[in-house]
Enzyme design. Structure first.
Site, mmCIF file in Angstrom:
data_model
loop_
_atom_site.group_PDB
_atom_site.id
_atom_site.type_symbol
_atom_site.label_atom_id
_atom_site.label_comp_id
_atom_site.label_asym_id
_atom_site.label_seq_id
_atom_site.Cartn_x
_atom_site.Cartn_y
_atom_site.Cartn_z
ATOM 1 N N SER A 137 0.880 -1.064 -0.099
ATOM 2 C CA SER A 137 -0.096 0.202 0.072
ATOM 3 C C SER A 137 0.894 1.151 0.216
ATOM 4 O O SER A 137 2.176 1.226 0.003
ATOM 5 C CB SER A 137 -0.850 0.050 1.223
ATOM 6 O OG SER A 137 -0.133 0.303 2.307
ATOM 7 N N LYS A 138 0.374 2.184 -0.134
ATOM 8 C CA LYS A 138 1.006 3.722 -0.095
ATOM 9 C C LYS A 138 1.987 3.739 1.068
ATOM 10 O O LYS A 138 3.105 4.333 1.093
ATOM 11 C CB LYS A 138 -0.110 4.723 -0.068
ATOM 12 C CG LYS A 138 -0.941 5.133 -1.196
ATOM 13 C CD LYS A 138 -0.245 6.304 -1.956
ATOM 14 C CE LYS A 138 -0.566 6.211 -3.272
ATOM 15 N NZ LYS A 138 -2.014 6.245 -3.781
ATOM 16 N N ARG A 139 1.744 3.174 2.203
ATOM 17 C CA ARG A 139 2.179 2.845 3.618
ATOM 18 C C ARG A 139 3.616 2.369 3.094
ATOM 19 O O ARG A 139 4.881 2.677 3.660
ATOM 20 C CB ARG A 139 1.753 2.354 4.689
ATOM 21 C CG ARG A 139 0.925 3.447 5.392
ATOM 22 C CD ARG A 139 0.342 2.734 6.500
ATOM 23 N NE ARG A 139 -0.889 1.658 5.974
ATOM 24 C CZ ARG A 139 -0.599 0.476 6.407
ATOM 25 N NH1 ARG A 139 0.298 0.047 7.161
ATOM 26 N NH2 ARG A 139 -1.670 -0.233 6.018
ATOM 27 N N SER A 140 3.805 1.535 2.247
ATOM 28 C CA SER A 140 5.064 0.774 1.888
ATOM 29 C C SER A 140 6.086 1.845 0.837
ATOM 30 O O SER A 140 6.764 1.257 0.257
ATOM 31 C CB SER A 140 4.837 -0.223 1.240
ATOM 32 O OG SER A 140 3.616 -0.929 1.430
ATOM 33 N N GLY A 141 5.588 3.024 0.918
ATOM 34 C CA GLY A 141 6.136 4.005 -0.150
ATOM 35 C C GLY A 141 5.842 3.882 -1.439
ATOM 36 O O GLY A 141 4.440 3.597 -1.603
#
Ligand code: GLU
Length: 478
Positions: free
Chosen positions: A245-249
């Site tokens: 997801s976006k949290r993973s960059g």
């Protein structure tokens, strides 16, 4: 033999995600391997969430990756087809108009949840009489069309070319909507119709669509269509093993494109997320990939999108890239760092080629060029770090620098070999160690005590700049 036809069917509700790009890539490789066709189908029937901007960027990203489609469709151009088939199913009593309002549905959903029942449509409008329907219409209610699930819900077994048979004991979907009140189709319905009408032979997509496939199989049956073959790819995960997801960059292809990755690197990494050549080869040209790609070598387990690995691939491709191309794709990043102007003169371009060739072994991505230590040597202003200062303060350093300057200044240009010869002459003339020549030379010219091969650096900078830097090192110490 029938031509294999596969498709990539993104919804243009966001930028192309690396997961989507992998699905596109696998479909394309499959098509190429079998001399088949890849269809790009934009699934833009969710009018509120879809946007032309995303459609264009998906096309742009696919082109950048080198994925070429043979046919292009947009579902919003085909609404009339879906409507026609929905009416057919209503006519055959395999689907029906439902007049329940959003509020009513929500209330019943909540009640079902409270009572521990699955929150599915309860079939209330299945058997409305003509009068009841008429009355609802007169009340101004809008209707959707729902698919009538078979009374005796069969176990659905999805024959999956990657996973083997996947069985669904009961599909707790209830009678699902196939046509919304605004006349647009639901995903499952449009997908089945298009896969059939576009003569798709093999539908390969990510495994989060498995339950959709089960529902779609019921639609194939009701519509009396032959099914394509199916295959579901395992999911891509972030480094923490959770859904990517976006949290993973960065996760969109556009981000990687903007962040200085080469498309070959992304293609190579994506190709090996769920597929393996089984011979430990890691670097593949596209033509090798298309030859070697096979469903037999697909790995059915979730895959980690590994940024370090991607950087490694990128570095490999930067090292292999043709220099003219490297100059072209690096230029925007160097401009962002204010190192070069937009229009390079021929000699500036030649110099840049040499610089890039020298520093590329340490380059993971082109954005690094914006503030790369080694680029500073050629395009930045020279600042000496503490270690360099220390070397320049060695007792032997001033004499060494003076000698070097004297010899370099007689040259029109400097080849790496000439630099070696001069260094040797100075070493012997002053009876010092090699390091007492090389280290102050590097310190004075680059401001640091380590970095790229100094002979190469000097041959790119040329005698004039080299002597200028030697002189300022000397002056600041006199
Ligand atoms: N539009 C769907 C998606 O983007 C396509 C799924 C499919 O390949 O059928 O997830």
């Amino acid at each position: 033999m029938k031509t294999e036809r596969v498709r990539f069917a993104p919804s243009p509700t966001g930028w192309l995600h690396v997961g989507g790009a992998r699905t596109a890539l696998f479909n394309w490789l499959y098509a190429k391997k079998h001399d088949g066709k890849l269809i790009l189908r934009i699934e833009d029937t969710d009018l509120d969430r879809s946007s032309e901007k995303y459609t264009e960027s998906i096309k742009e990203d696919l082109k950048w990756l080198g994925i070429v489609w043979d046919e292009f469709y947009k579902q919003s151009d085909r609404l009339e087809i879906y409507e026609r088939y929905a009416r057919r199913l209503v006519h055959e009593e395999k689907a029906y108009h439902c007049f329940c309002t959003e509020e009513e549905l929500e209330e019943r959903r909540q009640r079902a949840l409270d009572g521990g029942r699955p929150p599915v449509y309860d079939g209330r409008c299945r058997n409305l009489s003509e009068e009841e329907k008429q009355q609802y219409r007169e009340e101004g209610r809008e209707s959707v069309i729902r698919f009538k699930l078979p009374e005796q819900q069969p176990n659905v077994v999805v024959p999956d070319r990657i996973k083997g048979d996947v069985e669904f004991e009961s599909l707790t979907t209830g009678d699902f909507v196939i046509l919304k009140s605004d006349g647009t189709p639901s995903y499952n319905f449009a997908c089945v119709l298009d896969d059939h009408l576009m003569e798709i032979s093999f539908t390969m997509r990510a495994e989060d669509h498995l339950t959709n496939t089960a529902k779609q199989m019921l639609l194939y049956e009701a519509l009396d269509f032959n099914q394509p073959q199916f295959g579901h790819l395992s999911m891509l995960l972030g480094p923490d093993k959770s859904k990517l997801s976006k949290r993973s960059g960065a996760t969109s292809v556009k981000d990687f494109r903007k962040n200085g990755y080469l498309p070959e690197a992304l293609v190579n990494h994506l190709a090996q997320l769920g597929w393996s050549s089984k011979d430990n080869q890691e670097i593949f040209s596209v033509s090798e990939l298309t030859k070697k790609f096979s469903l037999d070598n697909i790995i059915d387990s979730s895959q980690v999108f590994d940024r370090d690995k991607l950087d490694w691939f990128n570095n490999q491709y930067i090292k292999r890239a043709e220099l003219d191309r490297l100059v072209d794709i690096s230029a925007p990043f160097l401009q962002q760092g204010d190192y070069i102007e937009e229009d390079l003169k021929e000699d500036e371009r030649e110099t840049l080629k040499k610089v890039l060739d020298l520093i590329r072994p340490s380059l993971d991505k082109l954005t690094d060029l914006k503030d790369h230590e080694d680029i500073e040597i050629f395009y930045g202003s020279l600042e000496l770090n503490a270690e360099a200062e220390e070397v320049l303060n060695w007792k032997s350093s001033p004499a060494v620098l003076r000698e070097l300057e004297e010899k370099f200044s007689t040259r029109e240009s400097l080849s790496p070999d000439e630099v070696s010869t001069i260094v040797k002459e100075v070493k012997e003339g002053l009876e010092v160690e090699y390091k007492e020549v090389y280290k102050p030379l590097r310190a004075a010219v680059t401001g640091k005590i380590s970095g790229p091969e100094i002979k190469e650096v000097l041959s790119i900078l040329g005698p004039e700049v080299t002597c200028g830097r030697l002189n300022s090192a000397l002056e600041s110490r006199s």
